[in-house]
Structures are given as C-alpha cells and as structure tokens.
Design a protein around this motif. Structure first.
Motif, PDB file in Angstrom:
ATOM      1  N   LEU A  60      -3.302  -7.407   5.774  1.00  0.00           N
ATOM      2  CA  LEU A  60      -3.915  -6.150   6.213  1.00  0.00           C
ATOM      3  C   LEU A  60      -4.404  -5.337   5.015  1.00  0.00           C
ATOM      4  CD1 LEU A  60      -1.378  -5.064   9.001  1.00  0.00           C
ATOM      5  CD2 LEU A  60      -3.741  -5.834   9.346  1.00  0.00           C
ATOM      6  N   ALA A  61      -3.620  -5.358   3.909  1.00  0.00           N
ATOM      7  CA  ALA A  61      -4.017  -4.616   2.705  1.00  0.00           C
ATOM      8  C   ALA A  61      -5.303  -5.168   2.120  1.00  0.00           C
ATOM      9  CB  ALA A  61      -2.894  -4.660   1.678  1.00  0.00           C
ATOM     10  N   GLU A  62      -5.446  -6.493   2.139  1.00  0.00           N
ATOM     11  CA  GLU A  62      -6.673  -7.107   1.618  1.00  0.00           C
ATOM     12  C   GLU A  62      -7.904  -6.663   2.400  1.00  0.00           C
ATOM     13  OE1 GLU A  62      -5.998 -11.286   1.701  1.00  0.00           O
ATOM     14  OE2 GLU A  62      -4.560 -11.262   0.020  1.00  0.00           O
ATOM     15  N   ASN A  63      -7.695  -6.300   3.667  1.00  0.00           N
ATOM     16  CA  ASN A  63      -8.803  -5.846   4.512  1.00  0.00           C
ATOM     17  C   ASN A  63      -8.840  -4.319   4.653  1.00  0.00           C
ATOM     18  OD1 ASN A  63     -10.043  -8.442   5.609  1.00  0.00           O
ATOM     19  ND2 ASN A  63      -7.891  -8.776   6.079  1.00  0.00           N
ATOM     20  N   ASN A  64      -8.070  -3.633   3.764  1.00  0.00           N
ATOM     21  CA  ASN A  64      -8.066  -2.162   3.721  1.00  0.00           C
ATOM     22  C   ASN A  64      -7.702  -1.528   5.060  1.00  0.00           C
ATOM     23  OD1 ASN A  64      -8.955  -2.038   0.966  1.00  0.00           O
ATOM     24  ND2 ASN A  64     -11.008  -2.581   1.674  1.00  0.00           N
ATOM     25  N   LYS A  65      -6.733  -2.108   5.752  1.00  0.00           N
ATOM     26  CA  LYS A  65      -6.277  -1.567   7.030  1.00  0.00           C
ATOM     27  C   LYS A  65      -4.925  -0.885   6.844  1.00  0.00           C
ATOM     28  CE  LYS A  65      -8.835  -4.891   9.878  1.00  0.00           C
ATOM     29  NZ  LYS A  65      -8.736  -5.910  10.956  1.00  0.00           N
ATOM     30  N   ASP A  68      -2.934   0.376   9.942  1.00  0.00           N
ATOM     31  CA  ASP A  68      -2.249  -0.708  10.655  1.00  0.00           C
ATOM     32  C   ASP A  68      -0.960  -1.100   9.938  1.00  0.00           C
ATOM     33  OD1 ASP A  68      -4.235  -0.778  12.556  1.00  0.00           O
ATOM     34  OD2 ASP A  68      -5.340  -2.422  11.615  1.00  0.00           O
ATOM     35  N   ILE A  69      -0.979  -1.071   8.599  1.00  0.00           N
ATOM     36  CA  ILE A  69       0.233  -1.367   7.825  1.00  0.00           C
ATOM     37  C   ILE A  69       1.328  -0.358   8.157  1.00  0.00           C
ATOM     38  CG2 ILE A  69       1.221  -1.433   5.499  1.00  0.00           C
ATOM     39  CD1 ILE A  69      -1.509  -2.411   4.500  1.00  0.00           C
ATOM     40  N   LYS A  74       6.482   0.982  10.388  1.00  0.00           N
ATOM     41  CA  LYS A  74       7.291   1.992  11.066  1.00  0.00           C
ATOM     42  C   LYS A  74       7.924   1.428  12.340  1.00  0.00           C
ATOM     43  CE  LYS A  74       5.659   6.411   9.365  1.00  0.00           C
ATOM     44  NZ  LYS A  74       5.210   7.768   9.726  1.00  0.00           N
ATOM     45  N   PHE A  75       7.156   0.631  13.071  1.00  0.00           N
ATOM     46  CA  PHE A  75       7.699   0.001  14.284  1.00  0.00           C
ATOM     47  C   PHE A  75       8.824  -0.958  13.920  1.00  0.00           C
ATOM     48  CE2 PHE A  75       7.865  -2.281  18.235  1.00  0.00           C
ATOM     49  CZ  PHE A  75       7.393  -1.380  19.190  1.00  0.00           C
ATOM     50  N   ASN A  89       9.140  -3.009   0.663  1.00  0.00           N
ATOM     51  CA  ASN A  89       7.768  -3.492   0.823  1.00  0.00           C
ATOM     52  C   ASN A  89       6.860  -2.412   1.396  1.00  0.00           C
ATOM     53  OD1 ASN A  89       8.598  -5.966  -0.131  1.00  0.00           O
ATOM     54  ND2 ASN A  89       8.746  -6.927   1.886  1.00  0.00           N
ATOM     55  N   PHE A  90       7.393  -1.630   2.344  1.00  0.00           N
ATOM     56  CA  PHE A  90       6.598  -0.520   2.890  1.00  0.00           C
ATOM     57  C   PHE A  90       6.302   0.487   1.785  1.00  0.00           C
ATOM     58  CE2 PHE A  90       6.541   3.348   5.893  1.00  0.00           C
ATOM     59  CZ  PHE A  90       5.165   3.279   6.001  1.00  0.00           C
ATOM     60  N   SER A  91       7.288   0.749   0.953  1.00  0.00           N
ATOM     61  CA  SER A  91       7.088   1.685  -0.165  1.00  0.00           C
ATOM     62  C   SER A  91       6.023   1.180  -1.119  1.00  0.00           C
ATOM     63  CB  SER A  91       8.411   1.885  -0.913  1.00  0.00           C
ATOM     64  OG  SER A  91       9.401   2.399  -0.068  1.00  0.00           O
ATOM     65  N   ALA A  92       6.009  -0.127  -1.353  1.00  0.00           N
ATOM     66  CA  ALA A  92       4.995  -0.694  -2.253  1.00  0.00           C
ATOM     67  C   ALA A  92       3.593  -0.441  -1.706  1.00  0.00           C
ATOM     68  CB  ALA A  92       5.240  -2.191  -2.439  1.00  0.00           C
ATOM     69  N   HIS A  93       3.419  -0.560  -0.380  1.00  0.00           N
ATOM     70  CA  HIS A  93       2.113  -0.253   0.234  1.00  0.00           C
ATOM     71  C   HIS A  93       1.771   1.223   0.074  1.00  0.00           C
ATOM     72  CE1 HIS A  93       1.130  -4.122   2.009  1.00  0.00           C
ATOM     73  NE2 HIS A  93       2.377  -4.229   2.462  1.00  0.00           N
TER      74      HIS A  93
END
Length: 760
Positions: A60-65, A68-69, A74-75, A89-93
């Motif tokens: 998703l990050a590669e597609n700049n979404k 959605d991340i 969060k879910f 991993n969420f913090s890294a995003h």
C-alpha cells in the motif's frame, strides 16, 4: 448456528493461507482479518497475520495509499492491541508520512509490552529526532549565544521596542527573555507540532501564559486575525551554517511588510558573510575520492575518473579540531541588513551576490571554499559562527582538489539559488580536467573508496580466491571492489551482480569495468529477485555511513541464505561491536539540554566583552543599565520539557566533532548476529575516582569487521563509516564512588543493540 459460523471461519482461514501462498497478500489480509475478528483461535494465526499485514502495508505504501494503511493497522490493533511488531510497523509508516508525534504513542505502547523489542526502541529514537531536530539541543546549550540574544533583547526593550514577535520560538527561550526584560505584549509563532507543545509547557511552567503562542509559520500570520496590531520588535534565530538555509530572508521580508511597525526593529540587525579557499585533508577525504592511494593496492583502473560529493549546496563541518590552512586570506563576501526592506527584497532574488578576486598565499592544494558569518544582534553585540564553541558550523563548498601556486588569482563567486547560498571559484591557470569524467555521488561511496585499509583488505581477500571457481558473485557494498577484484583475478569468473538504482553509479561502475578489461561482466539489478542463479560468493556490506547496521527490509542475509551455494563464500565472516568508556563535555550537549545554559545571565563587563565592542559612552551606559537589571535572579524551567525528546545514542560521529578523555581500554561488546537475539555482559572493571576531576559519561562504539581470520578491519578512525556514542548522565557515578566494577549489558537483536548499565 455456531457450526455454520465455524465452517465459514475455517473456509476463510483456508482461503487466507492459499492467497498468502500465491503472494496475494491483499486478499490474504482480508480473509485473515475475518478469521481473527470472529474466532476464539485468533492467537494461533497472530504471527502469520502480522507477516501478511506487514507485507500488505508495504505494498500500500508503494502505491501511496496511506489512509488505507492507517485503516488496516488500526483495525488489526483492535484485535491484537499488544502486538509489538504490529505497533512498531504502524509507527514506521507514520514516520514515513512525517507524523512522529503519533508514532511515538504507538512505539511507547510496543516497548511497554516488550522493553527489549529493539526495532521499536530504534524507531522511538528516530521519532524523537524527527519531532525535535537535534540542533535544538546544541543551540540551547550554547550559553554565549543565549546570553548575547538576552542582552540584545533587553537593550531594545529598554529603548521602547516593547511589543514583540518571536519568529520560530522553539522552546520559547527568547520570548521568556523578552518577558523578563519588561515587554508589554509578546507573541510567539512556531510551525513544528512538537516544539509548539514544548513551548506551551514552558510558558505554563514559567508563569508566562500571557505570551500568545501561535502554531503557525510566520508567513501565515495576519494582523489583526493572529496579532491585533503591528509589533515594534521582531526577534528570530532561524539561521543555519549557510545563514539563509532556513528561508530567513523571505521570512523577514514578510514580517516587514505585514507584522512589523514602520519604526520597528529586528534582532538581529544584520549579518556579514566571509569566505576563504582552504587546504584541508579532512575535507578532501570527505568530499572527493583520492584514487592515488587506491591504485597502490587495487587491480582496477581508476585513471580517468574523478568522484565528487553530490551535495547540491554545501556541507556543514565543525573544523575546530581539524587541521586547515587558509590558501587565501578571509574575504568579506557581503553584508545583509535585516532592517532594510529594500535591501532584503533585492537580496532575495536568486543570482550572483558578489564576485571578488584574491591571491593564493602559497603553493598548495585548494580543497574548496568555506564560509562563515558574523551575526550582528545590534550595533554592538556580534556572534561569530567561526567560533569553535558556537552552535553553528562552517559551510563547506567542496571542489576537485586543485594545485595552486603563490600569487595565483582566484575569483570567488557567491550566489543564491532557491534562497540558499552557493559559492565557487575560478583560477586563471587551473589545470584542465578534459581527460577525466567527473561523477557526483553520495558520500557513502566516497567514504568507502577512501577507506584505503578496507579497500586493501577487500582486494587481498579477492586475490586469495583466485584458485576457486567464482562464476557468480554478489557484492552489496557501496562500490564493488571485492566483486570486481574477483572478476579480474579469477579466470573462471562470469558475472558480478550489483544492486543499485543510481544511474550515475551505474555509469561509473561500467567505466571502471570497461577500463579494467571486464566489459559485460557486471549486471546491475534493482532487486535481488532478479538474480537467476545460485551464487559462488556474496559480500554483504550492511553498514550505514552514520555508524550502525542498516535496517534493510530486502535483507542481504535472507537473500544469501537462499541464493548462496552450500560451499559458497560469504563475507564478512564475523562482525564485532566494540566499545570504550570516555568522558566528554561535548557529547551531552548533543542529546540533552542543561538548564544552567539557558538561564538569565549574571554577567559583568568581562563576560559581555566576549560579544560587544564597548568603546562609546552610549554603549557603556547601556551596559551598566542592562547589568543592573540582569542580576535579578530568575530560573527558567525549560530543559525538562525539551528533554522529553532526548535520545541517548548519537550517530554519525567522527573525532573532529568532539573532544573526549579515554577512560578504559577498548572491549568487544558483542558479536553481531543478523538471525538471532543475543545478550552479553561486559565488565570494564573498576575506575578510581582519586585525583580525578572527571568520570566516564559516554561509551564510544564502532565495529571490527572480520573478512577472514587474517583480514580484520577496525572502523574507529578514518573508516568508511563514522561511529556512535551512548551518552549517560549519572549512571556511573554511584558505582565508581562505591569502588565497584562497571558492568554493562548488551542486548542484540538482528544487528540492533541496546546498552544499559548494571547497578550492582
């Protein structure tokens, strides 16, 4: 009913595993989330689910979404709220999206679950550094700077400039100076979220809530929406080593036009910029490759290339502890008057600001230009950025090292481009570089090629493989010395795989391969998945130039395990983290603020003279009047709030940046293991406090790289990477006073390291 639900869940789990197996992690995630949300067996799939979420998040990050991340994580965290990997991993995003404050919240949660989860520990240090730039700490610890600004502010307010806007307030220190000097109204603007939070706490703790804090850029301020009327005094300290890098000129133009009273004043009043051509081996080795020494050891042909740094503007360096020679006398480039709107508007236009000629003083080598400035806070008080103890450093404009002769004429040109300073020079009889190809590359590559001992060892190890069949090679270093040497030395060698997306580096490697008789044998790749065969040798260079191992998702070690032949050669054989206890006055100032450095001064004439020229009767009157007021006792509470963002580890250190006193012998701290988590305790023994004014307060760390049993490289000094330091406050004091041994525990997790002092 429950049987039907269980059947649906089992089918969902089967589909999740099937989509995961074929690489469709998006659909795998959807089915896993359904199972995890509704099944009581969710703990059985937690690790696999986390792996899938991680991979899906990166796609998703590669597609700049990014939205959605956020939704997916969060879910997922509602289901697995105490999963440290997921939280990290969420913090890294969030960090990649420049949201450090939000990232800090999740990282603290991860470490609350597992205090030794080192990826979260490392990301928390990154988040603190992103939220609060590290220069805030050295700047606030610059007591001379603070005292000078306090005196200038006090003088202007005593002259009637008593309504103030503090542009880029940071912690709010200058606003507090203005309040204590008697300003009637004070406004402070700050665009950084973290610094705004800090300033709010600082004002509340110092009974200064009447200072209006505005969380905006100065460009966005309006009268009367944000400030009811124009102010009489603007104070700002938004200067970098090149003076203009923080867009201070456009900012000052804006406040002149929209915020400052027509008869108002700005602190500082102006600045004078100076330049000189220098000869400096330290700068030479950091900004260009010295191929002459490489040729003594290497089989490759570097005769027709120059490699220079790809810095677009300038580098910043503390040259206090570095040997430099001024090839030319320092020259004044220009003055800038911050209180003259017409001059500022003219200066804001990009283009040439000055061209001047100067003579070389001796026969030597020009390694580049350096610039520095004097900041004139008012008619008398001046700060000099060339002072070795200043929070500012020199701006360095490096060039190809060029021979010069006494009385050669240099034309120095200063210009601004996109608001930043650029400097260059021309020499009438400079040698021609027409026979050379110049490549501008990252400093990591320059440092690697200039580490002559490492290049020599890599070449020797490559030569020793000449009797082995090395047909397929992977070299992951900044420049493939080892791989190219194997190609050159081994008759049976076939292809060197080298991963890079830098077209300039590709061109350099192609030229060196062609000039060395290896044309067509180097294949550059974008991902390791492009390698179609098993490898005979892999050289893994997983080091960051700043002094640590890289956190590489596309791990070289994973690749090597999959691609390396059973009898293949994997280098290096071992990596050891080294450490040595030191005492340093400089290192603590880089990581936390000491309250005494920001207090109102109690200086007398001998201290003031460091910053002022007190020759006239008027200046003597101002000094006496100021001193009487300043001697009032006030203790500001600032350090505890910005120190919430302090870190204990400093990266990118070299010996030119600080002074230290050695307190122990070097020790091996731990052997790095990229596949396992390990722990060890190192005993540094007893350190006597008799007849000693200083105690250790830092641990300097570096690496020993064992390529083979007889080829070991130490990275402490003049190496391809800088070193790091762990800074302690009072952890050693009680241990030494009790005459006990200093022991530290090192926890290592896939190359990441956590170091703590053991209290006996």
């Amino acid at each position: 009913m429950q049987a039907e639900v269980n059947s649906i869940l089992e089918k969902s789990l089967e589909k999740a595993k099937e989509y995961d197996r074929i690489g469709n992690v998006g659909k795998a995630f959807a089915y896993y989330i359904l199972f995890a949300e509704l099944s009581a067996r969710r703990s059985e799939i937690e690790e696999t689910f986390t792996d899938v979420l991680c991979e899906w998040g990166m796609q998703l990050a590669e597609n700049n979404k990014f939205s959605d991340i956020v939704r997916c994580y969060k879910f997922s965290l509602n289901i697995y709220p105490n999963n440290p990997r997921m939280l990290n991993n969420f913090s890294a995003h969030l960090l990649r999206n420049n949201e450090p404050i939000r990232a800090i919240e999740y990282l603290k949660r991860a470490l609350k679950v597992d205090v030794n989860f080192l990826p979260a520990e490392r990301n928390l240090q990154n988040a603190y550094s992103m939220a609060v730039d590290r220069w805030h700490f050295t700047m606030l610890n610059d007591k001379q700077r603070n005292n000078a600004f306090e005196q200038a502010i006090r003088k202007r307010i005593s002259q009637g400039y008593d309504t103030v806007l503090d542009v880029g307030t940071g912690t709010g220190l200058l606003s507090l100076y203005a309040k204590s000097a008697g300003a009637t109204k004070i406004y402070a603007c700050e665009c950084s979220e973290a610094m705004t939070l800090i300033a709010k706490e600082v004002f509340e703790s110092n009974n200064a809530t009447d200072i209006k804090l505005i969380p905006k850029l100065s460009f966005d301020l309006k009268v009367p929406e944000d400030i009811p009327e124009r102010v009489k005094l603007i104070v700002t300290e938004t200067f970098d080593a090149g003076l203009f890098g923080e867009l201070v000129i456009p900012s000052m133009i804006n406040v002149h036009m929209n915020i400052l009273d027509l008869n108002g004043m700005i602190i500082p009043m102006g600045a004078t910029v100076y330049a000189a051509a220098i000869e400096c081996e330290y700068i030479r080795f950091r900004s260009s490759v010295i191929f002459d020494k490489i040729k003594d050891h290497c089989l490759l042909n570097f005769n027709k290339v120059f490699v220079l740094s790809d810095d677009e503007y300038y580098d910043t360096e503390n040259l206090e502890k570095v040997q430099i020679n001024y090839v030319t006398e320092p020259q004044m480039l220009f003055n800038v008057n911050f209180n003259n709107l017409i001059e500022l508007c003219e200066f804001c236009k990009d283009g040439i600001k000055q061209m001047l000629q100067t003579k070389c003083k001796y026969n030597g080598i020009i390694d580049g230009l350096i610039t520095w400035f004097k900041l004139h806070l008012d008619e008398e008080i001046t700060l000099d950025s060339s002072d070795g103890k200043s929070c500012w450093q020199f701006a360095v404009f490096s060039t190809i090292p060029t021979a010069c002769h006494e009385d050669d004429i240099l034309t120095i040109k200063a210009e601004t481009f996109k608001g930043k300073l650029k400097c260059s020079y021309d020499m009438s009889d400079a040698r021609s570089n027409e026979n050379y190809t110049v490549y501008h590359l990252p400093k990591e590559i320059i440092a690697f090629l200039n580490d002559f001992d490492y290049v020599r060892l890599l070449t020797e190890v490559g030569k020793f493989q000449e009797n082995r069949k090395m047909k397929y090679i992977l070299d992951t270093s900044p420049f493939p010395i080892y791989g190219l040497t194997l190609l050159k030395k081994c008759n049976d060698s076939g292809i060197l795989y080298y991963k890079t997306d830098n077209p300039i580096l590709c061109a350099l490697i192609e030229q060196i391969a062609r000039d060395s008789g290896l044309h067509g044998k180097v294949h550059t790749i974008s991902t390791y998945k492009e390698i179609p065969c098993s490898l005979d040798s892999v050289f893994i260079h997983n080091f960051d130039i700043k002094g640590e191992l890289k956190d590489d998702h596309d791990s070289c070690y994973k690749i090597s395990r999959n691609l390396l032949k059973t009898n293949g050669v994997l280098l290096p054989e071992k990596i050891f983290l080294m450490g040595q206890l030191v005492y340093s006055e400089d290192l603590p100032n880089m990581v936390y603020v000491q309250d005494e450095n920001v207090q109102r001064s109690s200086y007398l004439l001998n201290t003031v003279c460091n910053h002022t020229n007190l020759d006239s009767e008027d200046s003597m009157y101002t000094r006496d009047n100021t001193t009487n007021k300043v001697n009032e006792s006030t203790n500001y509470v600032i350090a505890e709030y910005i120190n919430k963002y302090k870190i204990n580890q400093i990266f990118d250190l070299n010996s030119s940046l600080y002074s230290c006193e050695i307190m122990s012998e070097p020790r091996i701290l731990i052997e790095i293991n990229e596949t396992e988590t390990t722990e060890t305790i190192v005993n540094f023994g007893k350190i006597s406090n008799k007849n000693r004014k200083t105690l250790p307060n830092a641990l300097i760390c570096w690496y020993k790289v064992q390529l083979s049993l007889h080829h070991i490289h130490d990275t402490k000094k003049d190496a391809f990477m800088n070193h790091t330091a762990i800074v302690f406050e009072d952890e050693f004091k009680d241990i030494i006073l009790r005459n006990q041994e200093i022991k530290i525990k090192i926890h290592q997790m896939k190359g990441l390291v956590k170091i703590v002092v053991l209290n006996v």
